[in-house]
Each structure stands twice: as structure tokens, then as C-alpha cells.
Design an enzyme around this catalytic site. Structure first.
Site, PDB file in Angstrom:
ATOM      1  N   CYS A 105       0.846  -1.190   0.000  1.00  0.00           N
ATOM      2  CA  CYS A 105       0.000   0.000   0.000  1.00  0.00           C
ATOM      3  C   CYS A 105       0.882   1.241   0.000  1.00  0.00           C
ATOM      4  CB  CYS A 105      -0.884  -0.022   1.249  1.00  0.00           C
ATOM      5  SG  CYS A 105      -1.976   1.388   1.411  1.00  0.00           S
ATOM      6  N   HIS A 147      -9.019  -3.836  -2.419  1.00  0.00           N
ATOM      7  CA  HIS A 147      -8.034  -3.113  -1.596  1.00  0.00           C
ATOM      8  C   HIS A 147      -8.383  -1.624  -1.546  1.00  0.00           C
ATOM      9  CE1 HIS A 147      -3.795  -2.350  -0.141  1.00  0.00           C
ATOM     10  NE2 HIS A 147      -4.139  -1.151  -0.576  1.00  0.00           N
ATOM     11  N   GLU A 148      -8.664  -1.032  -2.709  1.00  0.00           N
ATOM     12  CA  GLU A 148      -8.989   0.404  -2.751  1.00  0.00           C
ATOM     13  C   GLU A 148     -10.342   0.683  -2.100  1.00  0.00           C
ATOM     14  OE1 GLU A 148      -6.637   2.396  -3.351  1.00  0.00           O
ATOM     15  OE2 GLU A 148      -5.345   0.819  -4.129  1.00  0.00           O
ATOM     16  N   HIS A 151     -10.162   1.172   1.510  1.00  0.00           N
ATOM     17  CA  HIS A 151      -9.733   2.524   1.918  1.00  0.00           C
ATOM     18  C   HIS A 151     -10.923   3.457   2.142  1.00  0.00           C
ATOM     19  CE1 HIS A 151      -5.401   2.566   2.000  1.00  0.00           C
ATOM     20  NE2 HIS A 151      -5.320   1.986   0.815  1.00  0.00           N
TER      21      HIS A 151
END
Length: 196
Positions: A105, A147-148, A151
Site C-alpha cells: 500500500c 483493496h482500494e 480505503h
């Protein structure tokens, strides 16, 4: 314009991001700046909270994986021209047997760990023109999106590690938040000592 990437430990990375509408001020400029920032840091995805903006926006460019020999030819082909903006995304479904892949990351530089995720997702989102889409993605593309997406939900990949792994990384993570790390791109460290 390249923006500083917010480092581990900043509260913005723990906030559930806010939905926006098409009147969000200077959205096109923010998206352009985020792409430039991501490419400058040699990333494949970047979420708005990583540049200090707590809105439901992230972007992905999987093209670096088009030559990855660890992927099947089919997955390489999917990555070849996969570049998208996701606004107000909502994952509707995650399916399949979890598989491990080594993730990193931009907000947590120099740490890579195996993370288990499901291989197929169905996601609803708006693109940069505020056209609504519902799409299903598989494999590495799905993983980058997951993954994004984490966030904008205030989740980091390190949250998905075992208790033991987290304990082993504790000092490294603390050093990242203090700026005690060599990194080749601009960053903003929440716990860096101010120079007098």
C-alpha cells in the site's frame, strides 16, 4: 499536480468516506491529480483518503500486471487496458474461495504481506462522468478494487493480518507514521517530529 500521500497513522485513513455528487468542487482536477500521484509513486490504485480527502472516490490502473508471468494469459489480458475511476462504490457481493496474494500500500510503504480475499466481486459505482455501472470483476482486478474499496471504508490491508503478524509489524508501522522511512515519493507523516 502530485499530491502528498498520507501515511499510516493518519486519522483520515480510518474514516468511512462520504459519498459525493457530480457538483463536487474541482472533481476532474482531483481525479487528474490522483492519477498523476499514483503514477509518480508507481502504484496501481489510489483512494481519495490516501491524499487526505475523505470522499468515496478511488481509481485503479491494472496495466502493470499485463506482463506478470505469475498470472494466467486471461488475467494478463484483463489487466492490459483496465483503468477505471470508481465514485460512491458499493460492493454488492463477494464470492468464491479466499486466496492469498502479496499486497502492499502506498500509505504503508515497504511492507508487503499475504492477504486473503474472495476472487469475484460485484460492485455498483459511478464513473468520472457520473454514469452508473454494476459490474462483476475477477482475479487480480477484483483484488485491486477490494483493496482500494477498503480505503473508502476506513480499512487497511494490515487489518486483515493475523494478530501475530500485526504484533511483528507494530514497530515498522510506528516508524512509518513518524516518517522514519525511506520512500521515493511525497508523503505526509502524521506523527513526524516538527523541525524547529
Amino acid at each position: 499536480m502530485i499530491l502528498p500521500i498520507v501515511a499510516y497513522g493518519d486519522p483520515v485513513l480510518r474514516k468511512k468516506a462520504t459519498a459525493i455528487n457530480q457538483d463536487y468542487p474541482k472533481l476532474d482536477a482531483l481525479i487528474d491529480n490522483m492519477f498523476e500521484t499514483m503514477y509518480g509513486a508507481r502504484g496501481i490504485g489510489l483512494a481519495a483518503p490516501q491524499v487526505g480527502v475523505a470522499i468515496r472516490l478511488f481509481l485503479v490502473d491494472a496495466t502493470p500486471f499485463e506482463d506478470d508471468e505469475d498470472l494466467s494469459e486471461e488475467e494478463q489480458a484483463l489487466c492490459a487496458d483496465f483503468k477505471k475511476v470508481f465514485i460512491n462504490a458499493n460492493i454488492l457481493e463477494e464470492e468464491g474461495d479466499e486466496w492469498a496474494f502479496n499486497e502492499g500500500c502506498l500509505s504503508i510503504p515497504n511492507i508487503n504481506e499475504d492477504v486473503f480475499r474472495q476472487p469475484t466481486i460485484t460492485i455498483e459505482y459511478y464513473d468520472e462522468n457520473f454514469v452508473k455501472h454494476t459490474d462483476t470483476f475477477d482475479g487480480i482486478v477484483a483484488r485491486i478494487i477490494q483493496h482500494e474499496y477498503d480505503h473508502i471504508e476506513g480499512i487497511l490491508f494490515t487489518d486483515k493480518l493475523s494478530v501475530l503478524k500485526k504484533r511483528l509489524l507494530k514497530t515498522k508501522l510506528a516508524n512509518i507514521s513518524k516518517g522514519k522511512i525511506d520512500v521515493s515519493y511525497r508523503m505526509k507523516f502524521p506523527n513526524a517530529k516538527k523541525k524547529r
